[in-house]
Every structure is written in structure tokens, then in C-alpha cells.
Design an enzyme around this catalytic site. Structure first.
Site, mmCIF file in Angstrom:
data_model
loop_
_atom_site.group_PDB
_atom_site.id
_atom_site.type_symbol
_atom_site.label_atom_id
_atom_site.label_comp_id
_atom_site.label_asym_id
_atom_site.label_seq_id
_atom_site.Cartn_x
_atom_site.Cartn_y
_atom_site.Cartn_z
ATOM 1 N N HIS A 11 0.850 -1.186 0.000
ATOM 2 C CA HIS A 11 0.000 0.000 0.000
ATOM 3 C C HIS A 11 0.882 1.232 0.000
ATOM 4 O O HIS A 11 1.937 1.227 0.642
ATOM 5 C CB HIS A 11 -0.907 0.009 1.245
ATOM 6 C CG HIS A 11 -2.059 0.936 1.115
ATOM 7 N ND1 HIS A 11 -1.954 2.273 1.399
ATOM 8 C CD2 HIS A 11 -3.324 0.723 0.692
ATOM 9 C CE1 HIS A 11 -3.122 2.836 1.171
ATOM 10 N NE2 HIS A 11 -3.973 1.930 0.737
ATOM 11 N N ASP A 29 -7.902 -5.489 0.381
ATOM 12 C CA ASP A 29 -8.424 -6.354 -0.673
ATOM 13 C C ASP A 29 -8.025 -7.819 -0.524
ATOM 14 O O ASP A 29 -8.529 -8.673 -1.241
ATOM 15 C CB ASP A 29 -7.932 -5.858 -2.044
ATOM 16 C CG ASP A 29 -8.582 -4.552 -2.423
ATOM 17 O OD1 ASP A 29 -9.784 -4.408 -2.158
ATOM 18 O OD2 ASP A 29 -7.903 -3.680 -2.982
HETATM 19 N N1 ACO Z 1 3.977 -7.747 -4.660
HETATM 20 C C1 ACO Z 1 5.311 -7.758 -4.859
HETATM 21 N N2 ACO Z 1 6.099 -6.672 -4.778
HETATM 22 C C2 ACO Z 1 5.497 -5.520 -4.472
HETATM 23 C C3 ACO Z 1 4.120 -5.419 -4.221
HETATM 24 C C4 ACO Z 1 3.341 -6.594 -4.335
HETATM 25 N N3 ACO Z 1 2.037 -6.576 -4.124
HETATM 26 N N4 ACO Z 1 3.804 -4.140 -3.938
HETATM 27 C C5 ACO Z 1 4.939 -3.453 -3.993
HETATM 28 N N5 ACO Z 1 5.973 -4.279 -4.307
HETATM 29 C C6 ACO Z 1 7.391 -3.926 -4.414
HETATM 30 C C7 ACO Z 1 7.674 -3.142 -5.695
HETATM 31 O O1 ACO Z 1 7.982 -4.013 -6.758
HETATM 32 C C8 ACO Z 1 8.826 -2.288 -5.266
HETATM 33 O O2 ACO Z 1 9.985 -3.110 -5.252
HETATM 34 P P1 ACO Z 1 11.441 -2.519 -5.646
HETATM 35 O O3 ACO Z 1 11.786 -1.548 -4.569
HETATM 36 O O4 ACO Z 1 12.326 -3.721 -5.717
HETATM 37 O O5 ACO Z 1 11.251 -1.862 -6.984
HETATM 38 C C9 ACO Z 1 8.504 -1.936 -3.823
HETATM 39 O O6 ACO Z 1 7.694 -3.021 -3.345
HETATM 40 C C10 ACO Z 1 7.739 -0.618 -3.669
HETATM 41 O O7 ACO Z 1 6.546 -0.710 -4.427
HETATM 42 P P2 ACO Z 1 5.910 0.465 -5.255
HETATM 43 O O8 ACO Z 1 5.248 -0.131 -6.471
HETATM 44 O O9 ACO Z 1 6.908 1.551 -5.470
HETATM 45 O O10 ACO Z 1 4.824 0.999 -4.232
HETATM 46 P P3 ACO Z 1 3.628 1.964 -4.567
HETATM 47 O O11 ACO Z 1 3.326 2.703 -3.333
HETATM 48 O O12 ACO Z 1 3.913 2.758 -5.801
HETATM 49 O O13 ACO Z 1 2.429 0.954 -4.947
HETATM 50 C C11 ACO Z 1 0.605 -0.528 -4.709
HETATM 51 C C12 ACO Z 1 1.440 0.583 -4.059
HETATM 52 C C13 ACO Z 1 0.136 -0.083 -6.113
HETATM 53 C C14 ACO Z 1 -0.624 -0.798 -3.871
HETATM 54 C C15 ACO Z 1 1.474 -1.812 -4.830
HETATM 55 O O14 ACO Z 1 1.870 -2.241 -3.537
HETATM 56 C C16 ACO Z 1 0.773 -2.929 -5.565
HETATM 57 O O15 ACO Z 1 0.805 -2.977 -6.796
HETATM 58 N N6 ACO Z 1 0.077 -3.890 -4.836
HETATM 59 C C17 ACO Z 1 -0.655 -4.962 -5.458
HETATM 60 C C18 ACO Z 1 -2.020 -4.459 -5.930
HETATM 61 C C19 ACO Z 1 -2.956 -4.200 -4.777
HETATM 62 O O16 ACO Z 1 -3.143 -5.020 -3.889
HETATM 63 N N7 ACO Z 1 -3.611 -3.038 -4.833
HETATM 64 C C20 ACO Z 1 -4.600 -2.617 -3.841
HETATM 65 C C21 ACO Z 1 -4.095 -1.505 -3.000
HETATM 66 S S1 ACO Z 1 -5.265 -1.065 -1.749
HETATM 67 C C22 ACO Z 1 -6.449 -0.203 -2.580
HETATM 68 O O17 ACO Z 1 -6.217 0.450 -3.561
HETATM 69 C C23 ACO Z 1 -7.751 -0.301 -2.094
#
Ligand code: ACO
Length: 436
Positions: free
Chosen positions: A310, A367
Site C-alpha cells: 500500500h 483487498d
Molecule cells: N507484490 C510484490 N512486490 C510488491 C508489491 C506486491 N504486491 N507491492 C509493492 N511491491 C514492491 C515493488 O515491486 C517495489 O519493489 P522494488 O523496490 O524492488 O522496486 C517496492 O515493493 C515498492 O513498491 P511500489 O510499487 O513503489 O509501491 P507503490 O506505493 O507505488 O504501490 C501498490 C502501491 C500499487 C498498492 C502496490 O503495492 C501494488 O501494486 N500492490 C498490489 C495491488 C494491490 O493489492 N492493490 C490494492 C491496493 S489497496 C487499494 O487500492 C484499495
């Protein structure tokens, strides 16, 4: 609100020292108003994904992502989820205070009178392929309300804004139930005014015209809780979209419909559907949870652990903790897919103890477990994100209204840093060299 007693933030560029006023927060991060930066220096701020940008001051929802705190209008989410109904929380978000008995009765009465959809909506829904995604139909349906209620479109008229608020809150549950019934080939059911909001929604979704349908109070209470947990989450992707569209003085339906579009994305609300798809694939492939987690860590095919991570929470999402507890209760009562619940818990267990996830502070978000509950209740996977939209509706409405009432609101219009071609001369087509 600025505070002249707080030391301003200073910024030096090309030997010029600038001072920016601080905007103190009641809790959480103070803001720094950098509105004059461009004028003073010719520089714009560049902040991909708004990681560090507050787009407004707000009185609605407070999140402390490090401590796992979520409050609506000051009330902890745990207390609201335990004690309130969704309608009461909707009133709180939209009007700022919990309603007393008379106000609550009046509010329920007002919404009940508007639950019906215009009969032409049947034809409208029939115009879409029956198996088109419900989020696309919902987005079109909400935007379409503007054509039926032209006397509720003026964002400058508080009476019209109130009317649009009532119509949206009253009609969206009927719309979502109708979209579900149409896809299932079932006759549409009219709202039943003897039933309360969540109960009536379950009746319109699962009832049959030829038999009595007693809605299970445990299901009503589980649905109320899920809707409350989704009701607002400050400036997330869909809410920021609603405010952005509304900042152009677009009507409430157009703004909320845009929010539905943003919510449909799998990185946002669409994650609840994606989690179930992910769990299903893990089960079918037989590859095992540990192998799947390895693929996530290796970023193979961009595969992510859906329902994890998140932007704001760097701690267990407080909503996920409540949903997890609810998932156990509902599945125990309804006998849902316990195998998938076990798989989800195994996945969570491995992820929470793995360095990759620990280092990046990735925890289950709201979620991760919701889909399992919705599935046990009888909702097909495509309906999960519309259910999220139903919950988020009062949040979008309250944020839209706050934006309208805020005298500092300006049309949302970010700047950019241009990195394309510098000026070049046009050449006739026959003389152009095709670039590979
Ligand atoms: N699985 C694996 N790796 C992940 C995940 C995940 N679910 N989420 C983040 N990471 C990793 C990224 O690859 C990144 O790794 P790196 O540093 O090696 O590049 C690091 O963690 C930081 O992630 P970001 O993508 O920069 O985080 P951001 O804040 O931009 O994204 C998000 C947040 C979109 C929610 C992300 O965690 C994600 O895609 N999660 C999966 C989808 C999801 O569950 N969405 C629902 C969110 S809650 C809502 O909207 C109601």
C-alpha cells in the site's frame, strides 16, 4: 490554514533563498505551500505518483500508515466497524457528525424514497453485453444519471448538490444489483422499503420474485462492516480523480463516474477480484505457495502478490485485520471455500516472514481477504469491485463536496517537465526518413 508562528520552510536555488509557509496538520504531516515556486524561480516540483504531494487540506479521513491507524471524522475505524451501520457512517462522512435518532430516521426515509431506477434503465442495461464487466456498466450508469436528473447538476447550488447526493446514495445499490441480475439472467427486483440499506441491497441481488427471502442478519452485518471499511481512504487514486474532475465544475455524477473508472484498475479496487484470480491460479497450477512467492520476488512476468502493499500503510492495514476476522466468521457460517482461505493464510504467513516483503514493508491490504467473503456470500468475482464502489460512494461524495466548499479550490492542472523533441522544422512526406 497557515500558521504564521511556525518557522517557514526555506529553499535555496541559484543563491536565492525562498520561504514557504507551513500548513500545520492536526495530526500527521504538516504541509508546505510551494505555490509561488514557479513564479519565484522558474522551477516546478516533479513528484512521480504524487508520493510527496498533498493536493488539498481535508477534515474527513486521517491515516497514519506507520501505526496502522484509520479514522473517519476522528472516529477509529475499529469502533465504527463494530458499532455503526454503513448508512450512519455515510452520513458521518458526508455531513461531519454521527446522526442522532431523528436525523438518522429522516436520512433513511429520504434515501428510501429515491431507490427506484428510472424504468428506462432496463433498456440501458440491456444495451450492454450481458457479460460486459460490471464496473464499465456501473461507470456508464452513474454518468448517465445526469441525463435523467438535469435539475441536480449545478455544483454551485447547494440544494442541487444535496439532491445529487441523495440520488446517488439511493440509486447506486439498485443499479449494482440490477447489473448483477441482468448478467445472471434473473428478473430485476424492485427495492423493498421495509428493508434497510444493506439488507435491501442483498434482497435486490439474491431475492426471487416467487418466494420469500429472509436476509440472514449475519450477512447484513458482514456487508455493513465491509462497506464501512471501504467508505473513505483520503486522497487515494479514485478519490483524487473525483476531486480532479469536480475541480472543473463537472457535476457530481460525472466526477463519481470517473472515480469508478479509477477504482476498476487492479492496482486499486480491482485488486479484490485479482486476489481471487491469483489464489485460483495457484491452486489450479499446483505450483505451491512457496514457488509462487519466489516468482513474485524474482519479478517474473511482473507478477505481484495481489492484495499486498500500500502506498500509505507501511504496517498491517487496519481494515485487513478486521476483514480477516470477518472472513473466518462468514466462511465458518456459510461453509465457503475454506481451501482458498487456507491458501490465502499460507501466502500471508510466508510473505510476512520473508525478507523481500519485510524490507519493503509489504503487508496485506483491505483487498486481500474481502473477495473470499464476497464469494462465500454468493457474489461472482466480477461483482467484487462494484461492491468496493458501493462502499466508497459516500467517501467520493464527501470529498467532492468538501472540494466544492473549500475557497482555496482551483481547477486541478498539474505542470510537467517536457522531455520531448526540441523545436524542429516540418519536412514534406516524400523527404522524410523513417526512424526504426
Ligand atoms: N507484490 C510484490 N512486490 C510488491 C508489491 C506486491 N504486491 N507491492 C509493492 N511491491 C514492491 C515493488 O515491486 C517495489 O519493489 P522494488 O523496490 O524492488 O522496486 C517496492 O515493493 C515498492 O513498491 P511500489 O510499487 O513503489 O509501491 P507503490 O506505493 O507505488 O504501490 C501498490 C502501491 C500499487 C498498492 C502496490 O503495492 C501494488 O501494486 N500492490 C498490489 C495491488 C494491490 O493489492 N492493490 C490494492 C491496493 S489497496 C487499494 O487500492 C484499495
Amino acid at each position: 490554514m497557515t500558521d504564521q508562528n511556525l518557522a517557514p520552510a526555506t529553499f535555496e536555488v541559484d543563491g536565492k533563498r525562498l520561504e514557504f509557509q507551513r500548513h500545520p496538520a492536526v495530526e500527521g504531516n504538516d504541509g508546505v505551500n510551494i505555490g509561488s515556486l514557479l513564479r519565484e524561480t522558474g522551477l516546478v516540483t516533479l513528484d512521480h505518483g504524487f508520493m510527496n504531494t498533498a493536493s488539498c487540506e481535508s477534515t474527513i479521513t486521517y491515516i497514519d500508515g506507520d501505526e496502522g491507524i484509520l479514522r473517519y471524522r476522528g472516529y477509529p475505524i475499529e469502533q465504527l466497524a463494530e458499532n455503526s451501520t454503513f448508512l450512519e457512517v455515510a452520513y458521518l462522512l458526508i455531513h461531519g457528525e454521527l446522526p442522532d435518532m431523528d436525523t438518522y430516521e429522516g436520512y433513511m426515509h429520504r434515501l428510501k424514497r429515491h431507490r427506484l431506477l428510472h424504468e428506462d434503465f432496463n433498456a440501458f442495461f440491456h444495451a450492454f453485453p450481458a457479460h460486459g464487466h460490471p464496473m464499465a456498466i456501473l461507470q456508464a450508469g452513474i454518468a448517465g444519471l445526469a441525463t435523467y436528473y438535469p435539475h441536480t447538476l449545478n455544483p454551485k447550488d447547494p440544494v442541487e448538490v444535496d439532491k445529487a447526493t441523495t440520488l446517488l446514495m439511493a440509486k447506486v445499490p439498485t443499479m449494482i444489483a440490477s447489473i448483477f441480475r441482468r448478467a445472471a439472467g434473473l428478473p430485476l427486483l424492485y427495492p423493498d422499503n421495509s428493508k434497510l440499506y444493506a439488507e435491501d441491497f442483498l434482497w435486490m441481488t439474491f431475492g426471487m420474485p416467487y418466494e420469500k427471502y429472509d436476509v440472514d442478519p449475519m450477512l447484513v452485518s458482514a456487508l455493513n462492516r465491509l462497506l464501512i471499511l471501504h467508505a473513505d481512504h483520503e486522497q487515494n487514486c479514485s478519490t483524487a480523480t473525483v476531486r480532479m474532475v469536480g475541480s472543473a465544475d463537472a457535476n457530481m455524477y460525472a466526477s463519481v463516474a470517473a472515480g469508478v473508472g479509477a477504482l476498476s484498475g487492479p492496482l486499486h479496487g480491482g485488486a479484490n477480484e485479482a486476489v481471487l484470480a491469483m489464489l485460483g491460479k495457484i491452486r489450479e497450477s499446483g505450483e505451491g505457495v512457496a514457488k509462487f512467492v519466489e516468482r513474485v520476488k524474482n519479478k517474473e512476468d511482473d507478477v505481484k502478490l495481489m492484495g499486498f502493499g500500500h502506498r500509505v500503510y507501511k504496517h498491517y492495514d487496519p481494515r485487513a485485520a478486521i476483514v480477516k476476522k470477518s472472513a473466518h466468521e462468514v466462511l465458518e457460517k456459510l461453509g465457503g471455500d475454506n481451501e482458498l482461505l487456507d491458501l490465502a493464510m499460507e501466502l500471508e504467513g510466508i510473505a510476512l516472514s520473508d525478507e523481500y516483503f519485510v524490507e519493503r514493508k509489504l503487508y496485506p491490504n483491505v483487498d486481500f481477504y474481502t473477495g473470499l467473503i464476497y464469494k462465500a456470500m454468493g457474489f461472482p468475482e466480477k461483482m467484487f469491485t462494484p461492491l468496493f464502489a458501493l462502499g466508497r460512494l459516500p467517501g467520493w461524495i464527501s470529498q467532492y463536496r468538501e472540494m466544492l466548499e473549500d475557497p482555496t479550490t482551483k481547477i486541478g492542472r498539474p505542470r510537467q517537465v517536457y522531455v520531448g523533441e526540441a523545436e524542429r522544422a516540418w519536412v514534406p512526406r516524400e523527404e522524410r526518413q523513417h526512424k526504426a
